[in-house]
Design a protein around this motif. Structure first.
Motif, short mmCIF file in Angstrom:
data_model
loop_
_atom_site.label_atom_id
_atom_site.label_comp_id
_atom_site.label_asym_id
_atom_site.label_seq_id
_atom_site.Cartn_x
_atom_site.Cartn_y
_atom_site.Cartn_z
N UNK A 97 99.91 -43.79 -2.40
CA UNK A 97 98.53 -42.44 -2.08
C UNK A 97 98.09 -42.49 -0.33
N UNK A 98 99.61 -42.26 0.07
CA UNK A 98 99.76 -42.14 0.35
C UNK A 98 101.19 -40.63 1.32
N UNK A 99 100.82 -40.24 -0.16
CA UNK A 99 102.17 -38.80 -0.70
C UNK A 99 103.56 -39.02 -0.04
N UNK A 142 97.52 -45.29 8.23
CA UNK A 142 95.98 -45.64 7.73
C UNK A 142 95.61 -44.86 5.96
N UNK A 143 95.75 -45.61 5.04
CA UNK A 143 95.29 -45.76 3.99
C UNK A 143 94.00 -44.65 3.97
N UNK A 144 93.42 -43.79 3.68
CA UNK A 144 91.71 -44.27 3.77
C UNK A 144 91.40 -42.91 1.96
N UNK A 145 90.12 -43.09 1.98
CA UNK A 145 89.08 -42.67 1.04
C UNK A 145 90.07 -41.64 0.14
N UNK A 146 90.13 -40.62 1.09
CA UNK A 146 90.58 -39.02 0.62
C UNK A 146 92.19 -39.07 0.41
N UNK A 168 93.02 -41.31 -2.27
CA UNK A 168 92.34 -42.09 -3.16
C UNK A 168 92.31 -40.87 -4.45
N UNK A 169 91.07 -40.03 -2.79
CA UNK A 169 90.73 -39.37 -4.59
C UNK A 169 91.62 -38.22 -4.23
N UNK A 170 92.36 -37.66 -3.70
CA UNK A 170 93.39 -37.09 -3.49
C UNK A 170 94.53 -37.97 -4.98
N UNK A 171 94.83 -39.24 -5.28
CA UNK A 171 96.04 -39.00 -6.21
C UNK A 171 94.81 -38.83 -7.22
N UNK A 172 93.83 -39.58 -7.78
CA UNK A 172 93.49 -39.53 -8.02
C UNK A 172 92.69 -38.11 -9.59
N UNK A 173 92.53 -37.01 -8.31
CA UNK A 173 92.29 -35.82 -9.07
C UNK A 173 93.38 -34.35 -8.56
N UNK A 197 97.15 -34.81 1.40
CA UNK A 197 97.88 -36.44 1.36
C UNK A 197 98.02 -36.59 2.85
N UNK A 198 97.44 -35.93 3.75
CA UNK A 198 98.37 -36.20 5.43
C UNK A 198 97.00 -36.89 6.12
#
Length: 256
Positions: A73-75, A239-243, A245-250, A255-256
């Motif tokens: 998630x964090x890239x 901090x894992x952020x909603x963005x 998740x959005x990056x991993x899914x789409x 990723x930062x």
């Protein structure tokens, strides 16, 4: 019915304890459930499910450490998402799965939300292959059978008094053996909703997440708010952020 129970962490099966007992689903868990404390609980779930002849299908998908998901998630690490989807699709087709039950995306934990996206993608692929598949979700931190959602319930299991008491005992025993963090979470749920709320188990038609629609949630997820608080306290570095998740899914976004 040939159901698949797809959950992010061991222990989620306790939310639908009696349904699992009766339906005997195939079970796939994404992680060991070690979380931030490094204490896996996969074996505890295996032993619990084995009493009913229910197997955790690690041959379908080998559970990983929670840190693998967080790094993806964090890239900072490779994502297992596409491999999970490919493997589950083929396994579900071979097993003739006709019902997928998975975590609801509640914004509580990013792995829970990712599991819901994975389930939705899996069902979409199965339907594209011509299979008729039901897609259901179970709440993990919300009310197990919210009266406000009664009209939405697709599968409901009502427990006898003996089944209800056994379920409560198993929930607390599991939590005590696994971790003090889990015990606090279980006790908080019991205190918040009352023990009688767990005498019913409700499975709802699954919902699409905002991530699948290419957008962020309308409200700040709990996991992001708590992550900020813990970073400020020096507990978390990132901090894992909603963005994320959005990056991993789409595959779109920074990723930062």
């Amino acid at each position: 019915m040939k159901p698949l129970l797809l959950i992010a962490h061991p222990g989620h099966e306790l939310r639908v304890f009696e349904w699992v007992h009766r339906a005997r689903p195939l079970v796939v868990m994404l992680t060991h459930g070690d979380g931030s404390i490094g204490q896996p609980r996969l074996d505890d779930s295996r032993r619990l499910l084995a009493r009913w002849g229910v197997e955790v299908r690690s041959d379908w998908l080998s559970p990983v450490s929670d840190s693998v998901v967080y790094q993806a998630l964090l890239g900072t690490g490779a994502s297992p998402f596409q491999d999970w989807l490919d493997r589950l699709t083929q396994a579900a087709l071979d097993a003739d799965i006709d019902t997928v039950v998975a975590d609801e995306a509640e914004g509580y934990n990013p792995s829970h939300d990712l599991c819901r996206v994975l389930a939705n993608r899996l069902v979409m692929r199965l339907r594209e292959a011509g299979r008729e598949v039901r897609n259901l979700e179970i709440p993990l931190v919300g009310h197990p059978c919210d009266p406000a959602r009664d009209e939405q319930v697709e599968i409901e299991v009502r427990l006898t008094e003996a089944e209800h008491q056994h379920k409560l005992e198993q929930m607390l025993d599991y939590a005590r053996r696994c971790s003090p963090v889990l015990l606090v979470e279980v006790q908080t749920m019991l205190d918040s909703f009352g023990t009688q709320a767990f005498a019913r188990e409700c499975l709802y038609p699954a919902s699409r997440t905002p991530y699948e629609e290419g957008r962020l949630p309308d409200t700040l997820p709990y996991f992001e708010r708590v992550g900020e608080e813990r970073r400020a306290a020096g507990i978390y570095k990132d901090v894992i952020r909603s963005r994320h998740l959005l990056r991993l899914v789409t595959g779109v976004g920074d990723p930062g």
